[in-house]
Motif scaffolding. Sequence first.
Motif, PDB file in Angstrom:
ATOM      1  N   ASP A 137       0.961  -1.073  -0.012  1.00  0.00           N
ATOM      2  CA  ASP A 137       0.059   0.114   0.038  1.00  0.00           C
ATOM      3  C   ASP A 137       0.920   1.326  -0.050  1.00  0.00           C
ATOM      4  OD1 ASP A 137       0.929  -0.502   2.444  1.00  0.00           O
ATOM      5  OD2 ASP A 137      -0.845   0.027   3.514  1.00  0.00           O
ATOM      6  N   VAL A 138       2.114   1.334   0.636  1.00  0.00           N
ATOM      7  CA  VAL A 138       2.944   2.262   0.773  1.00  0.00           C
ATOM      8  C   VAL A 138       3.743   2.562  -0.683  1.00  0.00           C
ATOM      9  CG1 VAL A 138       4.936   3.271   1.785  1.00  0.00           C
ATOM     10  CG2 VAL A 138       3.474   1.896   3.161  1.00  0.00           C
ATOM     11  N   ARG A 139       3.881   1.601  -1.255  1.00  0.00           N
ATOM     12  CA  ARG A 139       4.456   1.625  -2.618  1.00  0.00           C
ATOM     13  C   ARG A 139       3.398   2.060  -3.593  1.00  0.00           C
ATOM     14  NH1 ARG A 139       8.058  -2.953  -5.735  1.00  0.00           N
ATOM     15  NH2 ARG A 139       8.036  -2.366  -7.632  1.00  0.00           N
ATOM     16  N   SER A 140       2.037   1.947  -3.510  1.00  0.00           N
ATOM     17  CA  SER A 140       1.202   2.622  -4.356  1.00  0.00           C
ATOM     18  C   SER A 140       0.933   3.975  -4.141  1.00  0.00           C
ATOM     19  CB  SER A 140      -0.196   1.878  -3.964  1.00  0.00           C
ATOM     20  OG  SER A 140      -0.664   1.958  -2.872  1.00  0.00           O
ATOM     21  N   TRP A 141       1.588   4.669  -3.115  1.00  0.00           N
ATOM     22  CA  TRP A 141       1.199   6.192  -2.534  1.00  0.00           C
ATOM     23  C   TRP A 141       2.335   6.819  -3.421  1.00  0.00           C
ATOM     24  CZ3 TRP A 141       0.861   5.332   3.308  1.00  0.00           C
ATOM     25  CH2 TRP A 141      -0.085   4.545   3.803  1.00  0.00           C
ATOM     26  N   ILE A 142       3.483   6.225  -3.500  1.00  0.00           N
ATOM     27  CA  ILE A 142       4.580   6.846  -3.949  1.00  0.00           C
ATOM     28  C   ILE A 142       4.593   7.292  -5.621  1.00  0.00           C
ATOM     29  CG2 ILE A 142       7.258   6.591  -4.479  1.00  0.00           C
ATOM     30  CD1 ILE A 142       7.176   4.683  -2.353  1.00  0.00           C
ATOM     31  N   GLN A 143       4.847   8.437  -5.971  1.00  0.00           N
ATOM     32  CA  GLN A 143       4.753   9.024  -7.260  1.00  0.00           C
ATOM     33  C   GLN A 143       5.948   9.136  -8.047  1.00  0.00           C
ATOM     34  OE1 GLN A 143       2.443  12.696  -7.234  1.00  0.00           O
ATOM     35  NE2 GLN A 143       0.666  11.751  -6.801  1.00  0.00           N
ATOM     36  N   TRP A 144       7.012   9.560  -7.201  1.00  0.00           N
ATOM     37  CA  TRP A 144       8.297   9.718  -7.846  1.00  0.00           C
ATOM     38  C   TRP A 144       9.626   9.723  -6.609  1.00  0.00           C
ATOM     39  CZ3 TRP A 144      11.622  13.614  -6.319  1.00  0.00           C
ATOM     40  CH2 TRP A 144      10.947  14.849  -6.141  1.00  0.00           C
ATOM     41  N   VAL A 145      10.592   9.170  -7.031  1.00  0.00           N
ATOM     42  CA  VAL A 145      11.531   9.020  -5.956  1.00  0.00           C
ATOM     43  C   VAL A 145      12.875   9.746  -6.734  1.00  0.00           C
ATOM     44  CG1 VAL A 145      13.124   7.679  -4.363  1.00  0.00           C
ATOM     45  CG2 VAL A 145      10.617   7.220  -4.674  1.00  0.00           C
ATOM     46  N   SER A 146      13.746  10.299  -5.831  1.00  0.00           N
ATOM     47  CA  SER A 146      14.977  10.747  -6.507  1.00  0.00           C
ATOM     48  C   SER A 146      16.169  10.704  -5.139  1.00  0.00           C
ATOM     49  CB  SER A 146      15.016  12.251  -7.003  1.00  0.00           C
ATOM     50  OG  SER A 146      16.218  12.633  -7.309  1.00  0.00           O
ATOM     51  N   LEU A 147      17.128   9.803  -5.458  1.00  0.00           N
ATOM     52  CA  LEU A 147      18.118   9.827  -4.361  1.00  0.00           C
ATOM     53  C   LEU A 147      19.576  10.128  -4.807  1.00  0.00           C
ATOM     54  CD1 LEU A 147      19.184   8.464  -1.551  1.00  0.00           C
ATOM     55  CD2 LEU A 147      19.485   6.337  -2.755  1.00  0.00           C
ATOM     56  N   ASP A 148      20.345  10.922  -4.378  1.00  0.00           N
ATOM     57  CA  ASP A 148      21.719  11.297  -4.806  1.00  0.00           C
ATOM     58  C   ASP A 148      22.681  10.610  -3.802  1.00  0.00           C
ATOM     59  OD1 ASP A 148      20.501  12.994  -6.542  1.00  0.00           O
ATOM     60  OD2 ASP A 148      21.282  14.885  -5.552  1.00  0.00           O
ATOM     61  N   PHE A 149      23.667   9.809  -4.492  1.00  0.00           N
ATOM     62  CA  PHE A 149      24.499   9.204  -3.614  1.00  0.00           C
ATOM     63  C   PHE A 149      26.215   9.501  -4.338  1.00  0.00           C
ATOM     64  CE2 PHE A 149      23.434   6.393  -6.664  1.00  0.00           C
ATOM     65  CZ  PHE A 149      24.547   5.531  -7.043  1.00  0.00           C
ATOM     66  N   THR A 150      27.065   9.289  -3.575  1.00  0.00           N
ATOM     67  CA  THR A 150      28.720   9.519  -3.836  1.00  0.00           C
ATOM     68  C   THR A 150      29.462   8.178  -3.743  1.00  0.00           C
ATOM     69  OG1 THR A 150      28.363  11.825  -3.173  1.00  0.00           O
ATOM     70  CG2 THR A 150      30.592  10.774  -3.569  1.00  0.00           C
ATOM     71  N   LEU A 151      30.025   7.935  -4.738  1.00  0.00           N
ATOM     72  CA  LEU A 151      30.762   6.658  -4.941  1.00  0.00           C
ATOM     73  C   LEU A 151      32.004   6.841  -5.411  1.00  0.00           C
ATOM     74  CD1 LEU A 151      30.357   3.659  -4.267  1.00  0.00           C
ATOM     75  CD2 LEU A 151      29.733   3.064  -6.483  1.00  0.00           C
ATOM     76  N   ASP A 152      32.893   6.740  -4.621  1.00  0.00           N
ATOM     77  CA  ASP A 152      34.509   7.254  -4.821  1.00  0.00           C
ATOM     78  C   ASP A 152      34.749   8.493  -5.499  1.00  0.00           C
ATOM     79  OD1 ASP A 152      35.294   4.656  -4.536  1.00  0.00           O
ATOM     80  OD2 ASP A 152      35.252   3.840  -6.384  1.00  0.00           O
ATOM     81  N   GLY A 153      33.992   9.563  -4.760  1.00  0.00           N
ATOM     82  CA  GLY A 153      33.987  10.980  -5.188  1.00  0.00           C
ATOM     83  C   GLY A 153      33.352  11.407  -6.132  1.00  0.00           C
ATOM     84  N   GLN A 154      32.437  10.577  -6.872  1.00  0.00           N
ATOM     85  CA  GLN A 154      31.834  10.904  -7.825  1.00  0.00           C
ATOM     86  C   GLN A 154      30.094  10.854  -7.704  1.00  0.00           C
ATOM     87  OE1 GLN A 154      32.587  11.672 -11.483  1.00  0.00           O
ATOM     88  NE2 GLN A 154      30.541  12.361 -11.142  1.00  0.00           N
ATOM     89  N   PRO A 155      29.574  11.926  -7.981  1.00  0.00           N
ATOM     90  CA  PRO A 155      28.102  12.001  -7.393  1.00  0.00           C
ATOM     91  C   PRO A 155      27.287  11.468  -8.450  1.00  0.00           C
ATOM     92  CG  PRO A 155      28.802  14.334  -8.371  1.00  0.00           C
ATOM     93  CD  PRO A 155      30.035  13.323  -8.512  1.00  0.00           C
ATOM     94  N   TYR A 156      26.130  10.784  -8.076  1.00  0.00           N
ATOM     95  CA  TYR A 156      25.314   9.989  -9.008  1.00  0.00           C
ATOM     96  C   TYR A 156      23.783  10.284  -8.527  1.00  0.00           C
ATOM     97  CZ  TYR A 156      29.520   7.240 -10.575  1.00  0.00           C
ATOM     98  OH  TYR A 156      30.635   6.796 -10.987  1.00  0.00           O
ATOM     99  N   ARG A 157      22.899  10.041  -9.389  1.00  0.00           N
ATOM    100  CA  ARG A 157      21.433  10.072  -8.769  1.00  0.00           C
ATOM    101  C   ARG A 157      20.557   8.893  -9.516  1.00  0.00           C
ATOM    102  NH1 ARG A 157      19.239  15.720 -10.110  1.00  0.00           N
ATOM    103  NH2 ARG A 157      20.207  16.158  -8.337  1.00  0.00           N
ATOM    104  N   VAL A 158      19.818   8.527  -8.776  1.00  0.00           N
ATOM    105  CA  VAL A 158      18.618   7.664  -9.139  1.00  0.00           C
ATOM    106  C   VAL A 158      17.592   8.151  -9.129  1.00  0.00           C
ATOM    107  CG1 VAL A 158      17.237   5.447  -8.743  1.00  0.00           C
ATOM    108  CG2 VAL A 158      19.993   5.468  -8.469  1.00  0.00           C
ATOM    109  N   ARG A 159      16.801   8.450 -10.282  1.00  0.00           N
ATOM    110  CA  ARG A 159      15.677   9.260 -10.367  1.00  0.00           C
ATOM    111  C   ARG A 159      14.387   8.553 -11.224  1.00  0.00           C
ATOM    112  NH1 ARG A 159      11.337  11.368 -11.284  1.00  0.00           N
ATOM    113  NH2 ARG A 159      10.754  13.717 -11.442  1.00  0.00           N
ATOM    114  N   PHE A 160      13.421   8.276 -10.506  1.00  0.00           N
ATOM    115  CA  PHE A 160      12.385   7.198 -11.093  1.00  0.00           C
ATOM    116  C   PHE A 160      10.778   7.943 -10.787  1.00  0.00           C
ATOM    117  CE2 PHE A 160      13.630   4.835  -7.607  1.00  0.00           C
ATOM    118  CZ  PHE A 160      12.414   4.475  -6.931  1.00  0.00           C
ATOM    119  N   ASP A 161       9.984   7.722 -11.744  1.00  0.00           N
ATOM    120  CA  ASP A 161       8.565   7.826 -11.391  1.00  0.00           C
ATOM    121  C   ASP A 161       7.881   6.373 -11.295  1.00  0.00           C
ATOM    122  OD1 ASP A 161       8.184  10.798 -11.978  1.00  0.00           O
ATOM    123  OD2 ASP A 161       8.729  10.304 -14.060  1.00  0.00           O
ATOM    124  N   VAL A 162       6.699   6.351 -10.624  1.00  0.00           N
ATOM    125  CA  VAL A 162       6.256   5.264 -10.222  1.00  0.00           C
ATOM    126  C   VAL A 162       4.947   4.877 -11.078  1.00  0.00           C
ATOM    127  CG1 VAL A 162       5.456   3.599  -8.525  1.00  0.00           C
ATOM    128  CG2 VAL A 162       7.345   4.952  -8.306  1.00  0.00           C
TER     129      VAL A 162
END
Length: 587
Positions: free
Chosen positions: A49-74
């Motif tokens: 039910d919680v998953r059905s509430w989500i419309q979009w998610v964006s998460l930034d993370f850094t790995l070995d000094g390089q920034p990345y982003r995971v971004r998706f709509d649901v």
Amino acid sequence: MSGDIDFEWADLDQGVWAITSEKNFAGKSTVLEIMLWCLRGVTKNLQTDVRSWIQWVSLDFTLDGQPYRVRFDVFDATPVGGLFLLRPDGGATELDPFTTSEGFAAVMSRFMMQALNLDPMPSMSGGEGEKQAVEHGWSALAGGLYFGGDHKVLLGDIAMAGLPARILQLYVGLPWATTKMQTGTARKELEQRRDQASRTATQRALDAEVARLRIGKDLDEARKVLAALPAELASAAELQQRAEAVAKLGATGAELQIKLAQAQAEASTMRGFANEDDRALRDLRENIVASQFFNGLEPTCCPRCETKVASTKLKQESVTLSCSLCSEHIPIDEFEGASETIVEAEARMEASAKAAAHVELHAKGLLAQLTENQKARQEAQASLDAALRSADFQKRRHAELEVARLEGAIRERQTPAAPVADDPDLKLVVAADLETQKAYEEGRSDILEALNAEILELARRLGVKALEQVALNTNATLALTKGGMKDTFSRVTAGERLRLRLATAIALLRVGEARGVGRHPGLLIVDSPGAEEVSDVDFTALIGELQTIARETAGLQIFVASANPTAILSQLKAGRCRVALGDAYVW
């Protein structure tokens, strides 16, 4: 309650961060679950039910000094988006898109395994005797980042398939670890095939023995039934003989018919020759008789016109041997050899008549043989038909066939089973596995000693006060000496297991970084650690020491979710916490 969800948490660097509320079910675990979803590409325990509430998610993370982003709509619980590289100019370059849940998992697995220089973990999975070689990737390795539940597994959240040991070996960079996994899995797979073949052969042998005993009893009964039938009943062998006699007579009759036809044709031809010779003899005799008769006459006039023949012509006829009527030559020599011609003709006629009679006699004999053959064949066929129609024969025939069938079944099961041959690659793989194990054992001892020292120090600092000694094995089991007594990880309290798990994970990060072989991403997610504590004092001390250890450990980031805001806020600054007081929700 209804309304839009708008949750943002920015400027998160290393150290300890907390999500806390005064009540349960306030959304704390959901935040951690969504973080794991973004990093793993697969949800762990995110509620439907919680998953059905989500419309979009964006998460930034850094790995070995390089920034990345995971971004998706649901859309209908399905993530559609991508993995992006964040540029210094503030823009984002898409690295790998996804449109399905499976695609999301594959994108994150490819990226993380490559970025962290991790190898897939081969293992055997399945029931006993039915295991298959499988490879575990980032989704399984990411289990080493999460600390929740009952803490029954030292590393990760899955105990089967040797995954905790493989997480240990890969995260700490044990030499030869990947090769050892590969050779060990290949060896187990080949040995399982051999064992399966051996079990199958053994079972077949047992089944054959049971079948032999059963069939033997049935055969004895069938033989008794056959022996009890009257002896005068036609046996299968006797019927076979009768059938063969009918067939043989048929073949002989066909051959006689051919010979008779040939003989009759030859007799007809020879009889024709004899008749021709007989007619020729009769004609010869008549010609000679007529010639002699007419030559003995002295004509006086022409038989045509009755003109008288002159006496001079008559006299001249005797001198010149010319006919006094037609002046043609008179063949006196034919009259002189007439008797010899007749003798020759008679001889030819007798020879041809004799030959024709001989051939006719032969044909007559063949006809008699064929008649006898046909009579005998009719009698043999009648005898065979009568036997086949007999009810007694059907009984005997059935009994004989049953005996023959059972005898064949016995012989089939008496054939010795072929010995099970080892796979030709097994010996080579075993040798490779032993050599790899030797190299692995030689290279792991100093790393394990360093890990044991770190785990012992960290566990004491985190609250396992009576701990005196730890011994970490490469299969991810942990032996303890506590309070002077030998113990194991699985037998201590849940709170102590949590502290030992955290100590082990941080030790992996520290030792790996110190030796330059670490592959741990430096993230720990701890869900509801206070549930394992007997007092708030112990929980407060745990959070405080985690904060201290995080400051000492470069690249370590810890997220904690707890329903004890008092203990959390007493150790962490408010800026490092997301707090929901009273009946409020985290988001």
